[in-house]
Each structure stands twice: as C-alpha cells, then as structure tokens.
Design an enzyme around this catalytic site. Structure first.
Site, short mmCIF file in Angstrom:
data_model
loop_
_atom_site.label_atom_id
_atom_site.label_comp_id
_atom_site.label_asym_id
_atom_site.label_seq_id
_atom_site.Cartn_x
_atom_site.Cartn_y
_atom_site.Cartn_z
N LEU A 69 0.83 -1.20 0.00
CA LEU A 69 0.00 0.00 0.00
C LEU A 69 0.86 1.25 0.00
CD1 LEU A 69 -2.70 1.44 0.14
CD2 LEU A 69 -2.68 1.10 2.63
N ALA A 110 2.90 -2.30 9.21
CA ALA A 110 2.36 -3.37 10.05
C ALA A 110 3.29 -4.57 10.03
CB ALA A 110 0.98 -3.79 9.57
N THR A 153 3.08 -8.11 9.15
CA THR A 153 2.12 -8.85 8.34
C THR A 153 2.48 -10.33 8.14
OG1 THR A 153 3.26 -8.12 6.32
CG2 THR A 153 1.39 -6.78 7.09
N TYR A 163 -1.86 -12.49 14.85
CA TYR A 163 -1.88 -11.32 13.97
C TYR A 163 -3.18 -10.55 14.14
CZ TYR A 163 -2.44 -8.67 9.63
OH TYR A 163 -2.69 -7.68 8.71
N LYS A 200 -3.74 -6.74 15.71
CA LYS A 200 -4.34 -5.68 14.89
C LYS A 200 -5.60 -5.13 15.56
CE LYS A 200 -3.36 -4.42 11.26
NZ LYS A 200 -2.54 -3.25 10.85
#
Length: 285
Positions: free
Chosen positions: A12, A61, A63, A126, A130
């Site tokens: 992103l 992040a 990931t 994960y 988050k």
C-alpha cells in the site's frame, strides 16, 4: 497539507507513493522501517515530531501472519503498541489519522458480508494484535479513520498473485485452498480510495471496510490468475484441513463496503477488473 505515510516500502505504501509523490498540494513524507522503526516504541513520537504532519496514514504493520504465532512480542509492538504511540501523538498535536487494519479481526463464522459493527473475535495472533491496535487508536484518537481490508496484493512486494504466477510458471499442478471465502484487494485501488478520502473535503471518523467487489475463494482467485496469464497449469482445490498452517485463517471474511461508498463516494471495482489491471502492469514491468 503535510502528510506522513508509514510502511512506505510495503504494498500500500508503494502505491500511495506513486499517487502522492508529485502531488503539489500535498507535502508527503514516506517512512519505511528504517526511517520509522515501529518496534522501537520509545522514539516513534520523537520521529513524528520532526515532520509535524497534519495527517498520518499508518500503513506499516507486522504482516507475517504465521511467524506472528511464535513472535508475539514483536507482532504486538508493531501492530498494537506503535498504533498507540501514533494515536497519542495525534491526540497531543491535533493530527488526523488514517490507519489500516484487517479482516483477520473476525473469526470467520459469518455467512454474510461483514459490516463494521460486526462482532470481532480474532483467531490468530496477527488478528489479535491488529484488533488491539484498533482499540488503542479509538481510545486516543476517536476521530481517526480505520480502514479494514483483506487479501491485499499489488505489483510490489510478496503476495498471493505474484506467488501463484511464479508457481504456475514452474509447475504443472498447484493446490489452492477452496474453503476460505472473501475478496481480494488491489493495493492501488485502496490507495485511490484513501486519496479520495483526502480530497473529499469532509472527515468522518470511524471504522470502514474496503476490498474489491465480489465473493470468491483462494481457489477461484488462483484459477482466474492462471486464465488471465494463460498458464498451462492444473489448479487443484484443497480444503484448509489439507494445508495446516501455524496461524488459523478465518473461513469467511467478506467485507461489506457500503459505508465507505456512502460516506466518501468511493468507487469499488470488481476483483476481476482489478486483477487484470495488476497483471497487465506486472507483465509490463
């Protein structure tokens, strides 16, 4: 407007850089893990203060979903505690925040597209980290925009589409999970949605969902990749039980995009159209 983008070298972040780097109306700073190490909590606010941003797009992040199961401390630092530091900075300095989250905050037991108000119950580390990051942001920066997304891919970095292209080029047969349902997200489309929010001249904080339109399995996605690229490879459907991983995956995580479309007039392309665009770009490169 002065904007800091974290996770600048990710999928992103790379797409946002392409869209915003030469934008004369926006002074953007793209920070990767070297420039803003999200696991070094004690210096995050100090680094952000150097840029004095009006807005932060937090795309960075941890990931590595399977690795997170054994690396829980670092996953929590990056996905949870760093979010708290960034949100605290925004609270103290009146900075706006857009943060990226995930469909993995859900347990996968739904049978219909998930709205932002759906109950969260992550089934892996994960997802737990988050979700904790989301909650920290909402505590310190309740006006923040949090965008949950799913199955992200692009021409950058490592992702399912690029892995499938490599495997199908090397092998005569691949097995792909057919009982996990959702929708992929072309990172360029998500980046365009974020820019649309920035340019909308309105700000309505809260949680939003974004992925491409359509409901498919990973198997369906792999077959489409094969067909678009004309690989001579058999794609074999297999159940999740035949491909155990350290981290459990949600069985169903299709996201309802109604809210982001209604509030910010964001257009959401179908996954087929976006996949074709990404593969064309990847082939060109």
């Amino acid at each position: 407007m002065r904007i800091v983008i974290t996770g600048a070298s990710g999928q992103l972040g790379s797409e946002l850089k392409n869209l915003l780097l030469d934008n004369i109306e926006k002074e953007c700073y793209f920070l990767d893990r070297k420039q803003l190490p999200l696991d070094q909590i004690q210096i995050i606010q100090q680094i952000l203060a150097m840029y004095e941003p009006d807005l932060i797009i937090h795309a960075g992040a941890y990931t590595a979903v399977d690795k997170a199961e054994e690396d829980q401390v670092n996953a929590d630092l990056v996905n949870h505690v760093s979010c708290e530091e960034i949100a605290q900075y925004c609270h103290l300095h009146g900075t706006r925040l857009i943060a990226i989250s995930t469909d993995y905050v859900f347990d996968g037991s739904s049978a219909s597209a998930l709205k932002e108000t759906a109950e969260t119950a992550p089934i892996n580390v994960y997802g737990q980290t988050k979700l904790a990051g989301e909650q920290a942001i909402q505590k310190w920066c309740p006006d923040a925009i949090i965008i949950r997304t799913s199955w992200v891919y692009s021409a950058y970095g490592k992702n399912f589409v690029k892995t499938m292209c490599r495997l199908m080029d090397e092998r005569d047969k691949v097995g792909v999970i057919n009982d996990q349902i959702g929708s992929p997200t072309y990172a360029k489309d998500l980046a365009l949605a974020i820019v649309k929010i920035l340019d909308s001249f309105k700000w309505e904080g809260g949680i939003y969902h974004y992925s491409n339109e359509g409901e498919i399995s990973w198997y369906d996605f792999a077959v489409a990749i094969r067909d678009f690229r004309s690989f001579d490879c058999e794609v074999k459907p297999i159940p999740t039980s035949a491909y155990p991983t350290p981290a459990r995956r949600p069985k169903y995580s299709l996201l309802d995009k109604s809210k982001i479309k209604d509030v910010f007039a964001v257009e959401v392309p179908s996954w087929e159209i976006s996949l074709a665009k990404m593969l064309a770009e990847e082939f060109k490169n």
